[in-house]
Scaffold this motif. Structure first.
Motif, PDB file in Angstrom:
ATOM      1  N   SER A   1     -41.722-131.119  32.673  1.00 44.09           N
ATOM      2  CA  SER A   1     -41.030-130.199  33.586  1.00 44.09           C
ATOM      3  C   SER A   1     -39.533-130.123  33.313  1.00 44.09           C
ATOM      4  O   SER A   1     -38.950-129.042  33.373  1.00 44.09           O
ATOM      5  CB  SER A   1     -41.210-130.632  35.039  1.00 44.09           C
ATOM      6  OG  SER A   1     -42.498-131.086  35.228  1.00 44.09           O
TER       7      SER A   1
ATOM      8  N   SER B   1     -41.842-130.411  25.714  1.00 42.36           N
ATOM      9  CA  SER B   1     -42.034-129.328  26.698  1.00 42.36           C
ATOM     10  C   SER B   1     -43.450-128.753  26.600  1.00 42.36           C
ATOM     11  O   SER B   1     -44.154-128.962  25.617  1.00 42.36           O
ATOM     12  CB  SER B   1     -41.002-128.211  26.482  1.00 42.36           C
ATOM     13  OG  SER B   1     -41.219-127.588  25.231  1.00 42.36           O
TER      14      SER B   1
ATOM     15  N   ALA C   1     -36.315-128.359  28.166  1.00 43.06           N
ATOM     16  CA  ALA C   1     -36.118-126.928  27.853  1.00 43.06           C
ATOM     17  C   ALA C   1     -37.303-126.407  27.044  1.00 43.06           C
ATOM     18  O   ALA C   1     -37.845-127.119  26.195  1.00 43.06           O
ATOM     19  CB  ALA C   1     -34.831-126.763  27.049  1.00 43.06           C
ATOM     20  N   LEU C   2     -37.696-125.159  27.318  1.00 40.56           N
ATOM     21  CA  LEU C   2     -38.842-124.537  26.635  1.00 40.56           C
ATOM     22  C   LEU C   2     -38.690-124.617  25.118  1.00 40.56           C
ATOM     23  O   LEU C   2     -37.630-124.311  24.580  1.00 40.56           O
ATOM     24  CB  LEU C   2     -38.956-123.066  27.032  1.00 40.56           C
ATOM     25  CG  LEU C   2     -39.553-122.750  28.406  1.00 40.56           C
ATOM     26  CD1 LEU C   2     -39.599-121.244  28.609  1.00 40.56           C
ATOM     27  CD2 LEU C   2     -40.939-123.358  28.568  1.00 40.56           C
TER      28      LEU C   2
ATOM     29  N   GLU D   1     -41.602-116.873  31.316  1.00 35.60           N
ATOM     30  CA  GLU D   1     -42.467-117.952  30.814  1.00 35.60           C
ATOM     31  C   GLU D   1     -42.438-119.140  31.765  1.00 35.60           C
ATOM     32  O   GLU D   1     -43.467-119.740  32.074  1.00 35.60           O
ATOM     33  CB  GLU D   1     -42.036-118.373  29.406  1.00 35.60           C
ATOM     34  CG  GLU D   1     -42.354-117.285  28.394  1.00 35.60           C
ATOM     35  CD  GLU D   1     -42.421-117.767  26.951  1.00 35.60           C
ATOM     36  OE1 GLU D   1     -41.801-118.799  26.633  1.00 35.60           O
ATOM     37  OE2 GLU D   1     -43.094-117.090  26.149  1.00 35.60           O
ATOM     38  N   ARG D   2     -41.237-119.481  32.233  1.00 36.26           N
ATOM     39  CA  ARG D   2     -41.112-120.604  33.191  1.00 36.26           C
ATOM     40  C   ARG D   2     -41.909-120.314  34.458  1.00 36.26           C
ATOM     41  O   ARG D   2     -42.612-121.169  34.976  1.00 36.26           O
ATOM     42  CB  ARG D   2     -39.647-120.770  33.613  1.00 36.26           C
ATOM     43  CG  ARG D   2     -38.919-121.652  32.737  1.00 36.26           C
ATOM     44  CD  ARG D   2     -37.543-122.007  33.301  1.00 36.26           C
ATOM     45  NE  ARG D   2     -36.798-122.622  32.243  1.00 36.26           N
ATOM     46  CZ  ARG D   2     -37.072-123.808  31.722  1.00 36.26           C
ATOM     47  NH1 ARG D   2     -38.065-124.524  32.209  1.00 36.26           N
ATOM     48  NH2 ARG D   2     -36.371-124.296  30.725  1.00 36.26           N
TER      49      ARG D   2
ATOM     50  N   GLU E   1     -37.606-115.968  28.908  1.00 35.74           N
ATOM     51  CA  GLU E   1     -37.643-117.391  29.267  1.00 35.74           C
ATOM     52  C   GLU E   1     -37.958-117.571  30.751  1.00 35.74           C
ATOM     53  O   GLU E   1     -38.785-118.398  31.133  1.00 35.74           O
ATOM     54  CB  GLU E   1     -36.315-118.054  28.908  1.00 35.74           C
ATOM     55  CG  GLU E   1     -36.433-119.553  28.962  1.00 35.74           C
ATOM     56  CD  GLU E   1     -35.165-120.274  28.525  1.00 35.74           C
ATOM     57  OE1 GLU E   1     -34.480-119.773  27.613  1.00 35.74           O
ATOM     58  OE2 GLU E   1     -34.873-121.326  29.124  1.00 35.74           O
ATOM     59  N   GLU E   2     -37.315-116.747  31.559  1.00 35.20           N
ATOM     60  CA  GLU E   2     -37.537-116.833  33.008  1.00 35.20           C
ATOM     61  C   GLU E   2     -39.004-116.549  33.346  1.00 35.20           C
ATOM     62  O   GLU E   2     -39.634-117.238  34.148  1.00 35.20           O
ATOM     63  CB  GLU E   2     -36.635-115.801  33.689  1.00 35.20           C
ATOM     64  CG  GLU E   2     -36.372-116.092  35.146  1.00 35.20           C
ATOM     65  CD  GLU E   2     -35.457-115.022  35.715  1.00 35.20           C
ATOM     66  OE1 GLU E   2     -35.822-114.435  36.731  1.00 35.20           O
ATOM     67  OE2 GLU E   2     -34.406-114.768  35.083  1.00 35.20           O
TER      68      GLU E   2
ATOM     69  N   ILE F   1     -45.596-120.716  33.796  1.00 36.11           N
ATOM     70  CA  ILE F   1     -45.977-122.136  33.664  1.00 36.11           C
ATOM     71  C   ILE F   1     -46.023-122.785  35.046  1.00 36.11           C
ATOM     72  O   ILE F   1     -47.006-123.451  35.410  1.00 36.11           O
ATOM     73  CB  ILE F   1     -44.990-122.883  32.726  1.00 36.11           C
ATOM     74  CG1 ILE F   1     -45.131-122.356  31.290  1.00 36.11           C
ATOM     75  CG2 ILE F   1     -45.222-124.392  32.775  1.00 36.11           C
ATOM     76  CD1 ILE F   1     -44.052-122.825  30.325  1.00 36.11           C
ATOM     77  N   GLU F   2     -44.965-122.592  35.831  1.00 34.08           N
ATOM     78  CA  GLU F   2     -44.917-123.233  37.157  1.00 34.08           C
ATOM     79  C   GLU F   2     -46.041-122.714  38.042  1.00 34.08           C
ATOM     80  O   GLU F   2     -46.716-123.468  38.736  1.00 34.08           O
ATOM     81  CB  GLU F   2     -43.552-122.975  37.831  1.00 34.08           C
ATOM     82  CG  GLU F   2     -42.428-123.804  37.245  1.00 34.08           C
ATOM     83  CD  GLU F   2     -42.787-125.285  37.078  1.00 34.08           C
ATOM     84  OE1 GLU F   2     -43.270-125.898  38.051  1.00 34.08           O
ATOM     85  OE2 GLU F   2     -42.622-125.826  35.960  1.00 34.08           O
TER      86      GLU F   2
END
Ligand code: PLP
Length: 420
Positions: free
Chosen positions: A335, A344, A338-339, A308-309, A305-306, A312-313
């Motif tokens: 933004s 989202s 939650a993914l 992927e975030r 998850e970290e 994306i950012e």
């Protein structure tokens, strides 16, 4: 598996060089690479349990049938379907939607009725409905897409009427990468007694799918996008509807008794599985979904998850920073969500860059080792909506790293300089 590197190490195809460069595979929206567990299962079946399922009284057939039906149970668990009867094996999302469009419309749709599809639909959620509607005198209408890529829910509310016999929407658009509010779409349709099909080709990969919680009537997805072998696919269907719908294809395994005058059909799910299925590919759904489930549990889920975030950012900033770059499907609200939740954005970016043809960019990127998708992406009406005939798409899976995203952007900048 505790790190992205350990995930990557499971995928032999990712280790290769293309044109002497390390492969950076960013065409995951089209198909995923395969982990070793899937490759092993396919090899084990081809060299051992290779016999037709459900038919013979011998060891090989028993083994193949056990693996095939075991995969059905694994799918059932993965999407929390109530029973094996809800899980129809198909060759992929396209086949699943064609099955429903043809069979549902024959039974429930008639002259003057409407099938409502989402405006961000893949061709496989448009054309099967058109074919079915042509046969029964009904019409396909599309829910419009807003400028930021979200579905126009106000328009959707207005379009729901007694003439609408089924709603068919994308869970996640393969172009815009936005998770649509399928729960809300379904609740609004159900309030008027209208069933809903969800095209989950991208949704199954990037969101947690619980068909009972979602309350969808049909959920269609392809195995090959979620690590399984090509040729595997699933249609989840609500049992009452599947029972009421006529068979789609006729042939072996879908029958009870056959005479030249009349045939009765096998109980679900086999009623919809005529002929020899792609049993090895379907069986590979078991290790594939086990693999996908492992990435969503425990410590590694947080790592994924970290990552992927971060991707994306990073891409939002880096792509916007390229002069003349337009990203499609970037709602401001995304933004804070939650993914995987409705609204989202998933790590999938489609864009155009002024004065650069998407196909030129893709070709130059390919020579630098970066595989992206370009063209209509099987979504011509959506391209028309945004006034373009092509886009470039970079789509990521948990095995992709932030370093790959950075290399992709540096390569893109280089390609843009070469073209301008
Ligand atoms: N729907 C969506 C959203 C997709 O992304 C795709 C494939 O790209 C499909 C449907 C069709 O899937 P398949 O070609 O595996 O049947």
């Amino acid at each position: 598996m505790n790190t992205i590197e350990e995930i990557r190490s499971q995928f032999p195809a990712l280790q290769q060089l293309v044109y002497g460069k390390q492969l950076v595979y960013l065409d995951n929206g089209a198909t995923s690479q395969k982990p070793q567990c899937v490759i092993d299962l396919v090899e084990r079946m081809h060299t051992g349990a290779n016999a037709n399922v459900h038919r013979a009284m011998h060891k090989l057939s028993d083994d193949a049938t056990a693996l095939y039906e075991g995969a059905r149970e694994r799918v059932r668990q993965f999407i929390n379907a109530p029973a094996r009867e809800n899980i129809i094996f198909t060759s992929g999302t396209t086949a699943s939607i064609n099955l429903v469009a043809s069979s549902f419309c024959r039974k429930f749709v008639g002259e003057g009725d409407v099938v409502l599809v989402s405006g961000d639909s893949h061709h496989s959620n448009i054309v099967p409905w058109q074919l079915a509607c042509q046969a029964c005198g009904a019409e396909v209408k599309a829910i419009p897409v807003l400028e930021d890529g979200r579905l126009d829910m106000e328009a959707y509310r207005r379009m729901l009427s007694g003439r609408v016999k089924i709603v068919a929407v994308e869970h996640i658009s393969n172009v815009l990468g936005i998770v649509n509010p399928v729960g809300e779409i379904i609740a609004l349709a159900h309030a008027q007694g209208i069933p809903v099909l969800v095209d989950g080709a991208q949704g199954i990969v990037h969101a947690k799918v619980d068909v009972q919680e979602m309350d969808c009537d049909f959920y269609a997805f392809s195995g090959h996008k979620i690590y399984a072998a090509t040729g595997s696919g699933v249609l989840y269907g609500r049992q009452e509807l599947l029972e009421a719908m006529p068979p789609y294809m006729g042939g072996g395994d879908m029958v009870d008794t056959v005479t030249f005058e009349r045939t009765t059909y096998a109980p679900l799910p086999l009623k919809f599985e005529a002929g020899t299925p792609n049993f090895i590919a379907q069986a590979s759904l078991a290790p594939a979904l086990e693999f996908a489930a492992r990435l969503r549990e425990g410590e590694i889920a947080g790592v994924v998850e970290e990552q992927e975030r971060a991707i994306i950012e990073y891409l939002k900033g880096a792509l916007t920073g390229i002069e003349g770059c337009r990203i499609y499907g970037l709602p401001e609200e995304a933004s804070g969500v939650a993914l995987g939740e409705p609204g989202s954005k998933i790590p999938l970016f489609s864009f155009n860059i002024e004065r650069c043809f998407p196909s030129d960019l893709a070709q130059l990127l390919d020579k630098m080792g970066v595989a992206v998708r370009t063209g209509l992406m099987c979504c011509e009406p959506l391209m028309t909506r945004f006034g373009v005939t092509s886009m470039v798409r970079a789509s990521f899976l948990p095995y992709n790293t932030l370093q790959e995203a950075e290399y992709f952007v540096a390569s893109l900048q280089r390609a843009v300089r070469m073209l301008r």
